[in-house]
Write a protein that holds these residues in place. Structure first.
Motif, PDB file in Angstrom:
ATOM      1  N   LEU A 104      -3.480  -3.061  10.460  1.00  0.00           N
ATOM      2  CA  LEU A 104      -3.025  -2.159   9.798  1.00  0.00           C
ATOM      3  C   LEU A 104      -2.284  -1.850   8.561  1.00  0.00           C
ATOM      4  N   TYR A 105      -2.739  -1.309   7.658  1.00  0.00           N
ATOM      5  CA  TYR A 105      -2.125  -1.320   6.319  1.00  0.00           C
ATOM      6  C   TYR A 105      -1.566   0.231   5.827  1.00  0.00           C
ATOM      7  N   TRP A 106      -0.583   0.531   5.193  1.00  0.00           N
ATOM      8  CA  TRP A 106      -0.222   1.720   4.755  1.00  0.00           C
ATOM      9  C   TRP A 106      -0.200   1.401   3.193  1.00  0.00           C
ATOM     10  N   TYR A 107      -0.885   2.334   2.514  1.00  0.00           N
ATOM     11  CA  TYR A 107      -0.787   2.313   0.874  1.00  0.00           C
ATOM     12  C   TYR A 107      -0.322   3.557   0.374  1.00  0.00           C
ATOM     13  N   GLN A 108       0.067   3.582  -0.917  1.00  0.00           N
ATOM     14  CA  GLN A 108       0.841   4.837  -1.347  1.00  0.00           C
ATOM     15  C   GLN A 108      -0.270   4.810  -2.709  1.00  0.00           C
ATOM     16  N   GLN A 109      -0.617   6.130  -2.758  1.00  0.00           N
ATOM     17  CA  GLN A 109      -1.669   6.090  -4.156  1.00  0.00           C
ATOM     18  C   GLN A 109      -1.137   7.283  -4.869  1.00  0.00           C
ATOM     19  N   ILE A 110      -0.269   6.851  -5.911  1.00  0.00           N
ATOM     20  CA  ILE A 110       0.016   7.871  -6.893  1.00  0.00           C
ATOM     21  C   ILE A 110      -0.961   8.405  -7.740  1.00  0.00           C
TER      22      ILE A 110
END
Lengths: 116, 117
Positions: free
Chosen positions: A32-38
Motif C-alpha cells: 500500500l502506498y500513499w502519494y501526495q500530488q500538489i
C-alpha cells in the motif's frame, strides 16, 4: 473486483488543524502506498507499506505526518498540525506485492485537501 | 538520483489526429517505465509499462510507447485520438532497487492532453 477506496473525497480545514484520510486497498494486495500530488506536479511517494510494515517513509514529513496500516489491510494517513503547503490531493495505491518493481499499482480517486 | 521530464505541460490536438507525448528520464541504473492516465476527478490508471524485451510496448485504448535507451526516452503515441482521450498523462520510472527503492514510482509533472472536435 472493487478498486481502491478512499474517504473523504474532499476536505477543507484551517491551518494548524488536524485531518485524517482513510484508504481501503484492493482485497489481497500486500503493498500500500500513499502519494501526495500538489497542483501542477506529479504524485510524490510519502510512505509505502508491505503488509503492516513500513518499507519506505523517507519522504514523509514525520514532524506532522503519520500513517499506519493496522492488520495489513486498511490504512490511515494523518496530518497534525496542517500547514498551507499541505494543500494537495492525497492518493492511495495498492499492488499485489509479489513483484515490487514490476507490479502494477492501482490508484484510488484521491482526497483533495484544502488548507486555509 | 532519478528524475522524469515531461517536455510538454499541455498538448492540444484535434480529434482523429495523431499525438505524441514526450517523456525523458535520467537514471544511472536500469529502470522500469510506466505511463499512467488520470481522468478528471479520478485516480491514475495504468496505460502501459516497459519491463524488458521489445522496445515497442502496446497498451490500452490504442496507445503505444517506445523505449529508447540511448536517448533515455519513453514517448507515448496514439495514431488517432478521440475526445474521450482528454486527460492528464503521467510518465513514471521505477529504479530497479536503487538506493533501497522497493518499487515506488517517480513521476513526471504530467502532460494535459486536450482533444478538440
Amino acid at each position: 473486483e472493487a478498486g481502491v477506496a478512499q474517504s473523504p473525497r474532499y476536505k477543507i480545514i484551517e491551518k494548524r488543524q488536524s485531518v485524517a484520510f482513510w484508504c481501503n486497498p484492493i482485497s489481497g494486495h500486500a503493498t500500500l502506498y500513499w502519494y501526495q500530488q500538489i497542483l501542477g506536479q506529479g504524485p510524490k511517494l510519502l510512505i509505502q507499506f508491505q503488509n503492516n510494515g513500513v518499507v519506505d517513509d523517507s519522504q514523509l514529513p514525520k514532524d506532522r505526518f503519520s500513517a499506519e496500516r493496522l492488520k495489513g489491510v486498511d490504512s490511515t494517513l494523518k496530518i497534525q498540525p496542517a500547514k498551507l503547503e499541505d494543500s494537495a490531493v492525497y492518493l492511495c495505491a495498492s499492488s499485489p506485492g509479489s513483484l515490487l518493481y514490476t507490479d502494477t499499482q492501482y490508484f484510488g480517486p484521491g482526497t483533495r485537501l484544502t488548507v486555509l | 538520483a532519478q528524475s522524469v521530464t515531461q517536455l510538454d505541460s499541455q498538448v492540444p490536438v484535434f480529434e482523429e489526429a495523431p499525438v505524441e507525448l514526450r517523456c525523458n528520464y535520467s537514471s544511472s541504473v536500469s529502470v522500469y517505465l510506466f505511463w499512467y492516465v488520470q481522468y478528471p476527478n479520478q485516480g491514475l490508471q495504468l496505460l502501459l509499462k516497459y519491463l524488458s524485451g521489445s522496445t515497442l510496448v502496446k497498451g490500452i485504448n490504442g496507445f503505444e510507447a517506445e523505449f529508447n535507451k540511448s536517448q533515455t526516452s519513453f514517448h507515448l503515441r496514439k495514431p488517432s485520438v478521440h475526445i474521450s482521450d482528454t486527460a492528464e498523462y503521467f510518465c513514471a520510472v521505477n529504479p530497479r532497487g536503487y538506493g533501497g527503492s522497493q518499487g515506488n514510482l517517480i513521476f513526471g509533472k504530467g502532460t494535459k492532453l486536450s482533444v478538440k472536435p
